[in-house]
Design a protein around this motif. Structure first.
Motif, PDB file in Angstrom:
ATOM      1  N   SER A  91       0.860  -1.187   0.000  1.00 35.24           N
ATOM      2  CA  SER A  91       0.000   0.000   0.000  1.00 35.24           C
ATOM      3  C   SER A  91       0.891   1.229   0.000  1.00 35.24           C
ATOM      4  N   GLY A  92       0.285   2.385  -0.280  1.00 37.69           N
ATOM      5  CA  GLY A  92       1.034   3.632  -0.194  1.00 37.69           C
ATOM      6  C   GLY A  92       1.489   3.890   1.226  1.00 37.69           C
ATOM      7  N   LYS A  93       0.657   3.539   2.195  1.00 33.48           N
ATOM      8  CA  LYS A  93       0.997   3.750   3.599  1.00 33.48           C
ATOM      9  C   LYS A  93       2.217   2.916   3.990  1.00 33.48           C
ATOM     10  N   TYR A 117      -0.106  13.953   3.886  1.00 23.53           N
ATOM     11  CA  TYR A 117      -1.265  13.055   3.997  1.00 23.53           C
ATOM     12  C   TYR A 117      -1.499  12.704   5.484  1.00 23.53           C
ATOM     13  N   GLU A 160       5.670  16.519   0.498  1.00 21.14           N
ATOM     14  CA  GLU A 160       4.551  16.058  -0.321  1.00 21.14           C
ATOM     15  C   GLU A 160       4.041  17.298  -1.044  1.00 21.14           C
ATOM     16  N   SER A 164      -1.584  17.405   0.743  1.00 27.92           N
ATOM     17  CA  SER A 164      -2.862  16.702   0.834  1.00 27.92           C
ATOM     18  C   SER A 164      -3.944  17.670   1.290  1.00 27.92           C
ATOM     19  N   ASP A 189       6.606  12.295  -1.229  1.00 34.37           N
ATOM     20  CA  ASP A 189       5.399  11.562  -1.622  1.00 34.37           C
ATOM     21  C   ASP A 189       4.923  12.194  -2.926  1.00 34.37           C
ATOM     22  N   THR A 191       2.606  11.101  -5.091  1.00 34.44           N
ATOM     23  CA  THR A 191       1.382  10.452  -5.572  1.00 34.44           C
ATOM     24  C   THR A 191       0.512  11.385  -6.414  1.00 34.44           C
ATOM     25  N   ALA A 211       1.724   6.111  -3.900  1.00 35.70           N
ATOM     26  CA  ALA A 211       0.598   5.256  -3.528  1.00 35.70           C
ATOM     27  C   ALA A 211       0.036   4.789  -4.870  1.00 35.70           C
ATOM     28  N   THR A 213      -1.918   2.662  -5.464  1.00 28.54           N
ATOM     29  CA  THR A 213      -3.365   2.499  -5.294  1.00 28.54           C
ATOM     30  C   THR A 213      -4.131   3.532  -6.126  1.00 28.54           C
ATOM     31  N   LYS A 214      -3.536   4.707  -6.283  1.00 32.13           N
ATOM     32  CA  LYS A 214      -4.225   5.832  -6.915  1.00 32.13           C
ATOM     33  C   LYS A 214      -4.051   5.757  -8.441  1.00 32.13           C
ATOM     34  N   LEU A 224      -1.622  -0.772  -3.408  1.00 38.50           N
ATOM     35  CA  LEU A 224      -0.261  -1.009  -3.881  1.00 38.50           C
ATOM     36  C   LEU A 224       0.600   0.227  -3.629  1.00 38.50           C
ATOM     37  N   TRP A 343      -8.701   8.072  -4.281  1.00 38.46           N
ATOM     38  CA  TRP A 343      -8.907   8.793  -5.552  1.00 38.46           C
ATOM     39  C   TRP A 343      -7.981   8.164  -6.579  1.00 38.46           C
TER      40      TRP A 343
HETATM   41  C1  LIG Z   1      -3.675   7.499  -0.500  1.00 39.86           C
HETATM   42  C2  LIG Z   1      -2.370   8.126  -0.197  1.00 39.86           C
HETATM   43  C3  LIG Z   1      -1.389   7.441   0.494  1.00 39.86           C
HETATM   44  C4  LIG Z   1      -1.621   6.068   1.059  1.00 39.86           C
HETATM   45  O1  LIG Z   1      -1.849   5.121   0.074  1.00 39.86           O
HETATM   46  P1  LIG Z   1      -2.661   3.778   0.415  1.00 39.86           P
HETATM   47  O2  LIG Z   1      -2.386   2.928  -0.771  1.00 39.86           O
HETATM   48  O3  LIG Z   1      -4.077   4.161   0.605  1.00 39.86           O
HETATM   49  O4  LIG Z   1      -2.070   3.205   1.666  1.00 39.86           O
HETATM   50  C5  LIG Z   1      -0.175   8.053   0.695  1.00 39.86           C
HETATM   51  N1  LIG Z   1       0.056   9.293   0.249  1.00 39.86           N
HETATM   52  C6  LIG Z   1      -0.874  10.000  -0.403  1.00 39.86           C
HETATM   53  C7  LIG Z   1      -0.562  11.373  -0.866  1.00 39.86           C
HETATM   54  C8  LIG Z   1      -2.126   9.447  -0.637  1.00 39.86           C
HETATM   55  O5  LIG Z   1      -3.059  10.154  -1.261  1.00 39.86           O
END
Ligand SMILES: *Cc1c(COP(=O)(O)O)cnc(C)c1O
Length: 399
Positions: A91-93, A117, A160, A164, A189, A191, A211, A213-214, A224, A343
């Motif tokens: 995950s991004g986290k 974030y 970042e 956020s 970060d 993302t 992240a 995931t986004k 992811l 998102w």
């Molecule tokens: C969503 C997000 C994360 C965390 O990602 P996950 O995959 O939800 O754990 C980290 N940084 C930013 C800027 C994000 O928007």
């Protein structure tokens, strides 16, 4: 495991996205790499066991340390971000946790941007504090002034950009230069911009987090993360991920890889629709301010123009004062904008930004009136109609 054949010529980012991390003729011509479902990996004989067995860093020796699917995604992510190596995590986290804990130990000091974030902030305040790391949050607009906050034990400067929820643009090269004169590692970060619209390693960043995931996966169906590094910073990140047992299932890696192939076309549409909605919203009587660095009047616009190659579809807005029931009527009156965290998928989203108590350096004005919008891939005229219908609901409850 052989890495894919390097291209003879240096290609531009959109081309790199289509080519990195695949080698069809190693897999009977199939365009995409096969998905390896594997925990146990067998060694050929005792000689193989003794030579390869102990090398867990970049070899296929046990599922948790990575399969050919993991390494294909990592190779593609590293190429996409313009770094040297990448480590995939679940995950991004997890990517944030691995990156921070790779470069920090008890007694160290961390400088973290105030607009990071939320869960990244809490990780510093809770988890890292428990292990003896002290964090100072700094103003996102501090620029080279960061130098005054660097202590002898400061080891990491975390960025970042844009922030956020509040979308302040940071002077990444200015901060990185100041951090490097004091031997701090610069972690970003990245993302929001995705690898396409901010090239971290061209602006002094040592470690870039996605992240995935986004936007990278892009379809709201995968968790992811990836930590991309220079060659020097790779080994400590790989070892930290392994120490924590951070790993990713093969199907999620495959979806991440597949998402990368279309990132360029998707992101350009997200950008176009996001900017169109931001401009339209800025002229609406219900809107006090739009938070989008791509708008000419935005405080971060000059830095954004200098350093970024585009904007994603994520931005914010502050509505004019109204009873909270009117804001609820606005949100409930929307059909195309779903309410949900996260998102970067194909669909449009909106959420109240919940910024009360979320900043240390300067409290955010109007936390109850700030909203975050993700412009999806729908027809932007329909999105605009939807927001207009939502505003009609807002007006009907505004009193
Ligand atoms: C969503 C997000 C994360 C965390 O990602 P996950 O995959 O939800 O754990 C980290 N940084 C930013 C800027 C994000 O928007």
């Amino acid at each position: 495991m052989s890495r894919s054949r390097p291209d003879k010529r240096k290609h531009r980012p959109a081309t790199v996205l289509g080519r990195a991390g695949r080698n069809p003729h190693e897999h009977r011509g199939a365009v995409n790499p096969p998905v390896f479902h594997a925990s146990t990996i067998l060694f050929r004989d005792t000689a193989d066991l003794r030579t390869r067995g102990p090398n867990r860093l970049d070899d296929v020796v046990y599922g948790r340390f990575g399969t050919p699917t993991t390494f294909a995604f990592e190779e593609a992510m590293a190429a996409a971000e313009g770094g040297t190596r990448s480590v995939a995590v679940g995950s991004g986290k997890t990517a944030v946790a691995v990156a921070l804990s790779s470069f920090l130990a008890a007694g160290d000091h961390l400088l973290m941007v105030d607009s990071a974030y939320g869960p990244t902030r809490s990780m510093a305040q809770g988890w890292l504090a428990r292990f003896g790391v002290e964090t100072t949050f700094y103003d996102p607009c501090i620029g080279a002034g960061i130098a005054a906050l660097i202590r002898d034990n400061t080891r990491v400067v975390f960025l970042e950009s844009p922030g956020s929820l509040t979308f302040e643009v940071q002077d990444v090269p200015g901060i990185a230069a100041a951090a490097h004169t004091r031997d701090c590692t610069v972690i970003l970060d990245n993302t929001w911009a995705s690898p396409l619209f901010f090239r971290p390693f061209e602006h002094g960043v040592d470690v870039s987090i996605q992240a995935a995931t986004k936007y990278v996966s892009g379809h709201s169906d995968v968790m992811l993360g990836a930590i991309t590094t220079t060659e020097e910073t790779h080994v400590v990140v790989r070892k930290t991920a392994q120490a924590l047992g951070a790993t990713v299932g093969p199907d999620d890696l495959y979806l991440g890889l597949r998402g990368l192939r279309t990132l360029d076309v998707r992101l350009r549409r997200h950008m176009e629709s996001g900017l169109a909605l931001a401009r339209w919203l800025a002229d609406r009587p219900e809107v006090e301010r739009v938070l989008h660095p791509g708008l000419e009047g935005d405080p971060g616009h000059a830095l954004w123009r200098r350093d970024f190659l585009g904007a994603s579809g994520l931005f914010g807005m502050i509505l004019r004062p109204a009873p909270s029931a009117a804001y609820d009527a606005f949100l409930d009156g929307l059909e195309l904008f779903g309410m949900g965290y996260s998102w970067g998928g194909f669909e449009s989203l909106i959420v109240p930004s919940m910024l009360r108590g979320a900043r240390d350096v300067a409290p955010w004005p109007a936390p109850e009136r700030t909203f975050r919008i993700h412009a999806g891939l729908e027809d932007v005229a329909d999105l605009q109609d939807d927001l207009e219908a939502g505003f009609a609901h807002l007006e009907s409850r505004a009193g």
